[in-house]
Each structure stands twice: as C-alpha cells, then as structure tokens.
Enzyme design. Sequence first.
Site, mmCIF file in Angstrom:
data_model
loop_
_atom_site.group_PDB
_atom_site.id
_atom_site.type_symbol
_atom_site.label_atom_id
_atom_site.label_comp_id
_atom_site.label_asym_id
_atom_site.label_seq_id
_atom_site.Cartn_x
_atom_site.Cartn_y
_atom_site.Cartn_z
ATOM 1 N N ALA A 12 -1.902 -14.401 1.103
ATOM 2 C CA ALA A 12 -1.494 -13.152 1.751
ATOM 3 C C ALA A 12 -1.943 -13.053 3.200
ATOM 4 O O ALA A 12 -1.128 -12.863 4.115
ATOM 5 C CB ALA A 12 -2.021 -11.963 0.945
ATOM 6 N N ARG A 23 6.175 -14.317 15.187
ATOM 7 C CA ARG A 23 7.097 -13.310 15.716
ATOM 8 C C ARG A 23 6.797 -13.013 17.183
ATOM 9 O O ARG A 23 7.705 -12.721 17.963
ATOM 10 C CB ARG A 23 6.992 -12.010 14.911
ATOM 11 C CG ARG A 23 7.508 -12.087 13.490
ATOM 12 C CD ARG A 23 7.494 -10.722 12.820
ATOM 13 N NE ARG A 23 7.709 -10.850 11.389
ATOM 14 C CZ ARG A 23 6.737 -10.789 10.476
ATOM 15 N NH1 ARG A 23 5.493 -10.583 10.857
ATOM 16 N NH2 ARG A 23 7.011 -10.927 9.202
ATOM 17 N N GLU A 36 -3.932 -25.458 3.184
ATOM 18 C CA GLU A 36 -4.014 -24.827 1.873
ATOM 19 C C GLU A 36 -4.307 -25.899 0.820
ATOM 20 O O GLU A 36 -3.544 -26.853 0.681
ATOM 21 C CB GLU A 36 -2.699 -24.104 1.546
ATOM 22 C CG GLU A 36 -2.550 -23.641 0.116
ATOM 23 C CD GLU A 36 -3.667 -22.722 -0.350
ATOM 24 O OE1 GLU A 36 -4.221 -22.974 -1.445
ATOM 25 O OE2 GLU A 36 -3.991 -21.762 0.372
ATOM 26 N N SER A 42 1.889 -17.876 -0.207
ATOM 27 C CA SER A 42 2.483 -16.526 -0.157
ATOM 28 C C SER A 42 2.886 -16.014 -1.538
ATOM 29 O O SER A 42 4.029 -15.646 -1.780
ATOM 30 C CB SER A 42 3.707 -16.519 0.768
ATOM 31 O OG SER A 42 3.336 -16.804 2.079
ATOM 32 N N CYS A 46 -1.779 -10.756 -8.067
ATOM 33 C CA CYS A 46 -1.806 -9.602 -8.973
ATOM 34 C C CYS A 46 -0.825 -9.769 -10.128
ATOM 35 O O CYS A 46 -0.972 -9.117 -11.170
ATOM 36 C CB CYS A 46 -1.475 -8.326 -8.210
ATOM 37 S SG CYS A 46 -2.626 -7.952 -6.865
ATOM 38 N N ARG A 73 10.167 -21.937 10.112
ATOM 39 C CA ARG A 73 9.821 -21.051 11.234
ATOM 40 C C ARG A 73 8.801 -21.712 12.167
ATOM 41 O O ARG A 73 8.070 -21.032 12.875
ATOM 42 C CB ARG A 73 9.283 -19.727 10.693
ATOM 43 C CG ARG A 73 10.250 -19.009 9.766
ATOM 44 C CD ARG A 73 9.717 -17.664 9.356
ATOM 45 N NE ARG A 73 9.634 -16.763 10.495
ATOM 46 C CZ ARG A 73 8.892 -15.650 10.514
ATOM 47 N NH1 ARG A 73 8.157 -15.336 9.465
ATOM 48 N NH2 ARG A 73 8.881 -14.882 11.589
ATOM 49 N N ASP A 288 -9.786 -11.454 1.009
ATOM 50 C CA ASP A 288 -10.868 -11.369 0.028
ATOM 51 C C ASP A 288 -12.174 -11.999 0.493
ATOM 52 O O ASP A 288 -13.188 -11.886 -0.207
ATOM 53 C CB ASP A 288 -10.434 -12.037 -1.280
ATOM 54 C CG ASP A 288 -9.295 -11.309 -1.968
ATOM 55 O OD1 ASP A 288 -8.900 -10.238 -1.474
ATOM 56 O OD2 ASP A 288 -8.794 -11.810 -2.993
ATOM 57 N N TRP A 439 1.604 23.361 -11.519
ATOM 58 C CA TRP A 439 0.402 22.888 -10.836
ATOM 59 C C TRP A 439 0.223 21.411 -11.175
ATOM 60 O O TRP A 439 0.014 21.058 -12.330
ATOM 61 C CB TRP A 439 -0.834 23.678 -11.282
ATOM 62 C CG TRP A 439 -0.956 25.019 -10.649
ATOM 63 C CD1 TRP A 439 -0.514 26.207 -11.139
ATOM 64 C CD2 TRP A 439 -1.560 25.305 -9.387
ATOM 65 N NE1 TRP A 439 -0.790 27.231 -10.268
ATOM 66 C CE2 TRP A 439 -1.442 26.707 -9.176
ATOM 67 C CE3 TRP A 439 -2.190 24.530 -8.404
ATOM 68 C CZ2 TRP A 439 -1.929 27.346 -8.045
ATOM 69 C CZ3 TRP A 439 -2.674 25.172 -7.269
ATOM 70 C CH2 TRP A 439 -2.538 26.554 -7.093
ATOM 71 N N ARG A 447 -8.588 22.626 -7.927
ATOM 72 C CA ARG A 447 -8.883 24.042 -8.138
ATOM 73 C C ARG A 447 -10.183 24.228 -8.921
ATOM 74 O O ARG A 447 -11.016 25.072 -8.607
ATOM 75 C CB ARG A 447 -7.713 24.685 -8.894
ATOM 76 C CG ARG A 447 -7.287 26.029 -8.364
ATOM 77 C CD ARG A 447 -5.993 26.463 -8.978
ATOM 78 N NE ARG A 447 -6.133 26.784 -10.396
ATOM 79 C CZ ARG A 447 -5.113 27.142 -11.173
ATOM 80 N NH1 ARG A 447 -3.896 27.178 -10.685
ATOM 81 N NH2 ARG A 447 -5.307 27.444 -12.426
#
Length: 457
Positions: A12, A23, A36, A42, A46, A73, A288, A439, A447
Amino acid sequence: MGERVVIIGADATGMAAASQARRLKSAAELDIVVFERGHFTSYSACGIPYWVGGEVGGPDELIARTAAEHRARDIDLRLRTEVSEIDVAGQRVRARDLESGQDYWTEFDKLVIATGATPIRPALPGADAARMHGVQTLDDGQALIETLRATEGRQAVVVGAGYIGVEMAEALIHRGFQVTMVNRGAEPMSTLDPDMGVLIRKAMQGMGIQVIGNAEVTAFRTDVRGQVTAVVTAEAEYPADVVVLGLGVRPATDLARAAGLPLGAYGGLLTDLAMRVRGHENIWAGGDCVEVLDMVSGSLRHIPLGTHANKHGQIIGSGVGGDYATFPGVVGTAVSKVCDLEVARTGLRERDARAAGLQYVSVTVESTSRSGYYPGAAPMTVKMLAERRSGRLLGVQIVGREGAGKRIDIAAVALTARMTVEQMVALDLGYAPPFSPVWDPVQVAARKAVGAIRRQT
C-alpha cells in the site's frame, strides 16, 4: 537521468508513493526503483481472511494493480528481491535477488521505507514448528491455504484474539475445521473494553468456536516430523493439526534499526508531519512500519491499518515528487465482522483514558439499527467515553448487526473535530425508518453521556 528514488516494499504505502511520485514527475525527471521480497504488489491484506475462508477468490481478486501495470508506468519494480542493508551515509541499499542469490548495491537520492509489519511469533518451545502460520501478506495467506488443503486432521487452534485472530477463526470455521481460540485476555478483541468484548465471545461461541480466555500459551507440542500437534497452556493442552497466530504484528524495522534510524517506543520509525524520517531530509517512511500521532491522547501509537498506509503513500509520493502534503495523525478507527456481528471502535478505551490521566464518564446504551417497528431492525450496543468536565468526546465502541459498524464514522469525525457530546446530540443526522430510529444510537449514547457529566459536576 534525473534523481533516483528507491522504495523498499511494494504494497500500500510503497506503491502509492511510487504512483503519486510518477504522476508528479516523468521518468526523465525521477527514476523510481521498488524492491519487494514477495510475489505480489498493491494488494489488500485485509482481504486475506475472506480469501482463506472462501468468501472471495484470490490472490488475483485482492490485487489492486499488478506488477505489469506498475512497470507500464515506468516504475522499475523488482519482485522477489529483498533489501538486506541500508547505507545511510553512502546513500545506497544492498539487495538480494531471491531467485538467483545475487547481491548488489543500488544508490539513491531519496529513500522510502515501506517495510510493513511482521506477525508476532512467541519465543516458546515449538514456535517454529511446521503447520504454524502468521498471516500478514498474500504469500502468508497462500502458505496457510496450502497447509489447510494438505492437512488431514480438522483441529485448528488460533492463538490470540485480536482482529486477525477473530477473523481467521471464522475463516477456519468456513473451511470446515473445529476451531479453538486461546487468548491470554479475559475477552476477545483487546481493542475494545472487556464489557464489549464479551459480546464478541458469545457470538463466536454461537458459531461453534471454543473460546479460552485468561490462558497463557507456554509451548507448542510437535511430532517427530517437526509438525505442530498441540498448543499448551498452564491449565490444559489443545490438539492442533494447524495453528494460526493472531498475536498482532510489530513494525518491520530491523533494517532501519541497523541503519541507525530513529525508532519509537513500539519499535516503529519516527517521522515528521510530511512522513520524513526525523533528522533525514532525503528519507521517508510510512505504513505499518511507523508510529503515528493519536490526536485524542496526544501520544504516539503503532496502528497497522491499510487506510493509514495508503494515505502515507500519497503524502510521501507528493514529497518525493517535489510537492507537499502532511499527515496530521489518527483517532484510532477500526471496523470488523464476526459472523453477522459488526464490531467498530474509535478513540480511547477506558484504560487508554486512565493512562492519559483523563477524568471521564462512560455510558452504554442498547438501541436498534432501524426504527423498532421496521422489518429487519437489529439490536446494537454503543459505548461512549467523554471527558468529565469539558464534555469532549474521547471514544466510542459499537457492536451490533447490519448497519452498526459504519456508524463509527460519525464518532470518528466528531473526534477529529474535537466535538463535545453535547454538540453531537445536536448533529443533524439523516433519518428514515429503514435506516435509523428517530434518535440515532450514537446520539442516544451522546445524550446519556451529557446527563452523566451533568450529574458529576
């Protein structure tokens, strides 16, 4: 050729940083090299429990962007290549091609450390046995699935009851295993207060999972082939054909430590608001492997979540690419699922508030996800902490069925804005019987918190 940025880690943070930097600057301006050690890039860590449990396919379905797409890219992505040393003074890293065994040095002008975290493996007899798995990467998930397919017995033991442990216990049930969860805490999910954790335990027991609390693992039994056969505690022994470690993770910062980079109390790298490693203008870190500011308590914490990792990558990529962005911190929001039970939390638990020296009130309310008369209305428990005198919201925990989990976002926004519970009561939230009572449960808790504060002042 322009400047070279070297990135260690291609999940990530690493690939978000690489993509954002690309970019902003062309290949002629910025040469991006990513190392890596695994086979994948990528991907959604999770999603691994849902892959293991058969609810989603994988690993391809969990990959957001393939290596080929990144390379198209003009990103020099080198899979199965592990960085073994960072030479800060010489501005270079040493890497090993894990397929050929070749070692080589690569120089950098800018360095990004996105090494992630590693599953905690206890220093106990038998802890390195075969058929014992930590689950953090897609490679870990693939290895576990292969073990499950090859295992003739159907006894599984999960050690630890955090998010990964609970999700993996459910995944193993879906795989047809008999599951025992061994946890040293009284209740599952120590990220919640125990009075909320008990709701998780009851849901897991309802699925047929044996939940053993207040149990400290002392050893792992193995057979003559070196395969795990049982998990041993001071009180009992639990047969195991496979063991999954759900003891949490620690920052993967061995490289950084060896390089003399600054680490915090949790072992994570320390950075400034722009995610630069403190004291190093040309080194960034995120995901992480770093510690982040808790905006509620004001302390540094290690919170390994993909949401933060992706944001860190965007910020780092901006800095590497010559732009500017900052990461202000977190409030500690997380959401998970156990069977049909949704579990969410944000901010401080009671013990966190005490550790921070805060005086607080704590309230718990029972409500429903929809208007009580509307079909499908399900029970929901909301716990809320607020500072005693100021009324500032400190934390919220929610356990309930469909429609409960994402309500935590209301509290997360309120925490970020440093709202009081009285201000939360006045929030103009959406209402219709299919979505909420008149509510909202979060406002009912707010509350009640207002009333508790008034009684104590």
